[in-house]
Design an enzyme around this catalytic site. Structure first.
Site, PDB file in Angstrom:
ATOM      1  N   SER A  77      -2.035 -10.727  27.159  1.00 52.14           N
ATOM      2  CA  SER A  77      -0.859 -10.496  26.318  1.00 52.14           C
ATOM      3  C   SER A  77       0.398 -10.304  27.154  1.00 52.14           C
ATOM      4  CB  SER A  77      -1.076  -9.275  25.435  1.00 52.14           C
ATOM      5  OG  SER A  77      -2.268  -9.400  24.706  1.00 52.14           O
TER       6      SER A  77
HETATM    7  N1  SAH Z   1      -6.412  -7.324  25.446  1.00 50.52           N
HETATM    8  C1  SAH Z   1      -6.473  -8.636  26.079  1.00 50.52           C
HETATM    9  C2  SAH Z   1      -5.934  -9.709  25.164  1.00 50.52           C
HETATM   10  C3  SAH Z   1      -6.831 -10.908  25.190  1.00 50.52           C
HETATM   11  S1  SAH Z   1      -6.538 -12.102  23.943  1.00 50.52           S
HETATM   12  C4  SAH Z   1      -5.770  -8.609  27.420  1.00 50.52           C
HETATM   13  O1  SAH Z   1      -5.175  -7.596  27.771  1.00 50.52           O
HETATM   14  O2  SAH Z   1      -5.872  -9.594  28.153  1.00 50.52           O
HETATM   15  C5  SAH Z   1      -7.612 -11.541  22.660  1.00 50.52           C
HETATM   16  C6  SAH Z   1      -9.086 -11.574  22.940  1.00 50.52           C
HETATM   17  O3  SAH Z   1      -9.735 -11.193  21.726  1.00 50.52           O
HETATM   18  C7  SAH Z   1      -9.666 -12.924  23.325  1.00 50.52           C
HETATM   19  O4  SAH Z   1     -10.307 -12.822  24.565  1.00 50.52           O
HETATM   20  C8  SAH Z   1     -10.655 -13.237  22.198  1.00 50.52           C
HETATM   21  O5  SAH Z   1     -11.813 -13.897  22.649  1.00 50.52           O
HETATM   22  C9  SAH Z   1     -10.971 -11.864  21.662  1.00 50.52           C
HETATM   23  N2  SAH Z   1     -11.451 -11.786  20.279  1.00 50.52           N
HETATM   24  C10 SAH Z   1     -11.032 -12.486  19.189  1.00 50.52           C
HETATM   25  N3  SAH Z   1     -11.710 -12.095  18.095  1.00 50.52           N
HETATM   26  C11 SAH Z   1     -12.578 -11.116  18.496  1.00 50.52           C
HETATM   27  C12 SAH Z   1     -13.558 -10.321  17.826  1.00 50.52           C
HETATM   28  N4  SAH Z   1     -13.797 -10.432  16.518  1.00 50.52           N
HETATM   29  N5  SAH Z   1     -14.270  -9.437  18.546  1.00 50.52           N
HETATM   30  C13 SAH Z   1     -14.049  -9.301  19.890  1.00 50.52           C
HETATM   31  N6  SAH Z   1     -13.150 -10.028  20.580  1.00 50.52           N
HETATM   32  C14 SAH Z   1     -12.418 -10.925  19.884  1.00 50.52           C
END
Ligand code: SAH
Length: 221
Positions: free
Chosen positions: A66
């Site tokens: 993010s």
């Molecule tokens: N907090 C992360 C943001 C990653 S983007 C950071 O700091 O880098 C969001 C992530 O959520 C992705 O890796 C995606 O695979 C995951 N995601 C999406 N839906 C999800 C779910 N239902 N359960 C767990 N992870 C999920």
């Protein structure tokens, strides 16, 4: 070109100044962002020069680390205190989890993509950052470790998953009420909501900034 520790530290200080200028006011959050080496959470070495720009960057499988402003804003809204039990849904790169850990939270984080999580576990381990992670559908929360003082969802979906609200602990004065920060809306634009558990069966819902997250994919997708 590898980023030396000195250069990275200078870029981080500039990022903190930029976040302050953009309205992040919580000094503890700014200090946490200033302490986490974001460049080590970016798998693609060709993107390292952008590690301390205020932008989201790809981390593989169509997912992103993010934008720092969004991480800081959500962390600020979560109002994490030392020792809080915090659940994150969407571990991704592990950067948000590392910022929460830097604030003294006990962090639990769920990621649906196993290959992303295995690399992130290595990154966190190498840095000595303690985050308990698992692969799975985070919209179901993590019942084994519930209830939580705070929950943050770092992917965007059309609705608030009821299991997450159910895993916020009940009010326990003088501690602040438990809260869930989550982007809610269609794929191209979500709004940050903060849902606070103010009573055993009662919540308060506040809305904040507009954001754009990768999709929160629940169940079979
Ligand atoms: N907090 C992360 C943001 C990653 S983007 C950071 O700091 O880098 C969001 C992530 O959520 C992705 O890796 C995606 O695979 C995951 N995601 C999406 N839906 C999800 C779910 N239902 N359960 C767990 N992870 C999920």
């Amino acid at each position: 070109m590898p980023l030396t520790d000195r250069v990275a530290a200078r870029r981080r200080a500039d990022l903190v100044a930029a976040l302050r200028a953009k309205g992040i006011a919580d000094e503890r959050v700014l200090a946490a962002v200033g302490s986490v080496p974001r460049h080590l959470f970016i798998p693609d070495s060709s993107l390292l020069t952008q590690a301390y720009d205020d932008v989201a960057l790809p981390i593989g499988l169509g997912q992103t680390i993010s934008q720092p402003f969004t991480v800081a804003r959500m962390t600020e809204l979560l109002a994490v205190r030392e020792g809080d039990r915090v659940l994150e849904v969407g571990t991704g790169s592990g950067y948000q989890a590392a910022v929460l850990a830097a604030l003294g939270a006990r962090v639990f984080s769920v990621e649906r993509h196993a290959p992303i999580l295995s690399r992130t576990d290595q990154t966190l381990g190498r840095l000595g950052i303690r985050v308990r992670t698992r692969t799975g559908d985070g919209t179901r929360g993590w019942p084994a470790y519930a209830p939580f003082d705070a929950i943050v969802v770092t992917a965007g979906g059309p609705a608030v998953p009821p299991d997450l609200v159910a895993q916020l602990r009940d009010p326990a004065p003088p501690r602040p009420d438990a809260r869930l920060v989550i982007p809610v809306g269609p794929p191209d634009h979500q709004v940050l909501h903060r849902i606070t558990r103010v009573g055993p069966d009662e919540t308060r819902d506040e809305t904040f900034d507009g954001v754009v997250f990768v999709p929160l994919v629940s169940g079979e997708g």
